[in-house]
Design an enzyme around this catalytic site. Sequence first.
Site, PDB file in Angstrom:
ATOM      1  N   CYS A  85      -4.176 -18.845  21.006  1.00  9.45           N
ATOM      2  CA  CYS A  85      -4.255 -17.604  21.800  1.00  9.45           C
ATOM      3  C   CYS A  85      -3.253 -16.582  21.270  1.00  9.45           C
ATOM      4  CB  CYS A  85      -3.942 -17.879  23.264  1.00  9.45           C
ATOM      5  SG  CYS A  85      -5.147 -18.929  24.058  1.00  9.45           S
ATOM      6  N   ASP A 127       0.231  -6.992   4.754  1.00  7.10           N
ATOM      7  CA  ASP A 127      -0.502  -8.254   4.937  1.00  7.10           C
ATOM      8  C   ASP A 127       0.395  -9.433   5.307  1.00  7.10           C
ATOM      9  OD1 ASP A 127      -2.802  -6.882   4.400  1.00  7.10           O
ATOM     10  OD2 ASP A 127      -3.067  -7.646   2.376  1.00  7.10           O
ATOM     11  N   SER A 165       0.308 -10.005  -0.623  1.00 14.69           N
ATOM     12  CA  SER A 165      -0.406 -11.289  -0.666  1.00 14.69           C
ATOM     13  C   SER A 165       0.262 -12.217  -1.680  1.00 14.69           C
ATOM     14  CB  SER A 165      -1.866 -11.075  -1.065  1.00 14.69           C
ATOM     15  OG  SER A 165      -2.497 -10.321  -0.071  1.00 14.69           O
ATOM     16  N   THR A 220       0.813  -1.223   0.000  1.00 14.90           N
ATOM     17  CA  THR A 220       0.000   0.000   0.000  1.00 14.90           C
ATOM     18  C   THR A 220       0.842   1.266   0.000  1.00 14.90           C
ATOM     19  OG1 THR A 220      -1.785  -1.108   1.135  1.00 14.90           O
ATOM     20  CG2 THR A 220      -1.743   1.265   1.339  1.00 14.90           C
TER      21      THR A 220
HETATM   22  N1  ASP Z   1      -2.567  -5.556   0.405  1.00 17.03           N
HETATM   23  C1  ASP Z   1      -1.492  -4.711   0.867  1.00 17.03           C
HETATM   24  C2  ASP Z   1      -0.242  -5.556   0.914  1.00 17.03           C
HETATM   25  O1  ASP Z   1      -0.030  -6.260   1.848  1.00 17.03           O
HETATM   26  C3  ASP Z   1      -1.822  -4.141   2.185  1.00 17.03           C
HETATM   27  C4  ASP Z   1      -0.794  -3.198   2.748  1.00 17.03           C
HETATM   28  O2  ASP Z   1       0.275  -2.969   2.256  1.00 17.03           O
HETATM   29  O3  ASP Z   1      -1.120  -2.647   3.799  1.00 17.03           O
HETATM   30  O4  ASP Z   1       0.523  -5.513  -0.015  1.00 17.03           O
END
Ligand code: ASP
Length: 351
Positions: free
Chosen positions: A287, A98, A67, A21
């Site tokens: 947990c 992520d 991802s 992001t």
């Molecule tokens: N989907 C993004 C990623 O992990 C989310 C982020 O960067 O916060 O690449």
Amino acid sequence: MMKNYAFNSKPRVMLIYTGGTIGMIQNHTTGAFEAFNFDHLRANVPELNRFDYAIQAYQFDPPIDSSDMSPEVWKKLVKIINYNYDNYDGFVILHGTDTMAYTASALSFMLENLSKPVVLTGSQLPIGMLRTDGKENLITAVEIAAARDEEGQPMVPEVCVYFQQRLFRGNRTTKFSADNFNAFRSNNFPPLGHAGVDITYATELIRHPDRMLPLKPHFLLDTHVLAITLFPGLEEQLVRHLFAKELVKGLILRTFGSGNAPQHTWLANALKEATDAGKVIVNITQCQTGCVEMGRYETGRQLLDAGVVSGHNMTIEAAITKLMFLLGHYDDPRKVRYMMGQSLAGELDRK
Ligand code: ASP
């Protein structure tokens, strides 16, 4: 593909931009965030030029959403760091949030004898947005990567995650919130540092490897691992089907509380058969905090008897990547089981 940008001179920091992001922009038609390149990111953080550091950037082209992170990319990161190791004082990896905790954990095992900082960071909002958290994260991560102690040695020679004012040991982190700027937690280990008016470090917690030992990069990972979360009603046939698969070499069992599982005979038998067949089964708790203690209740003891080994207080991210790492390095499951219980990079405490 790689791009290089030279900014300045003095302490030398390498910025590795993988994606996430932090570097994205919003597609005005669809509203979705899409990956953008490092020029965009740099244009939005002119403050980088004000550091009296030499900052060079290595850009993944195209940048990836985390991802899509994979062991192949971890190997590529290790290769980049190893290749540039002598030329920089520290490394900052810009990464999607992520899977950042997985990458930080994997790198902590793959970079043996690390004596320089490798700081992962990212953001919840793209760096071009007004309320972005990316600027502060990036700027402080660079400062941490360049920080030295009174003897002129790197302040934090560890793989760590910096996010929203806190610096964590990387293999202790978990992404905790999909929305909050405060997105990461290190539930079983205190922060290594805090960025307020000053950046302060918990020096007594920071690991210091023998500086005389050269960096030992590792590239062997065996991905034949699975993780299963136990829940009431878990179906015998499904578990047996999974355990019988020859391809599965290692299994993380996410158990209840202090490492407990239902007392079905079929489960104990299935686990025993799997360990007898050479599979490594590791017990970690569902947990958020605390440690596995299989001897504490009968429901845990039966797992011990079935050959399941304790993952102590490791995160799921650390347990999975460590299992990949150990299976990649040792053929003997007994050795892997033993090593799972040892701290390789500060990833666990034993009770
Ligand atoms: N989907 C993004 C990623 O992990 C989310 C982020 O960067 O916060 O690449």
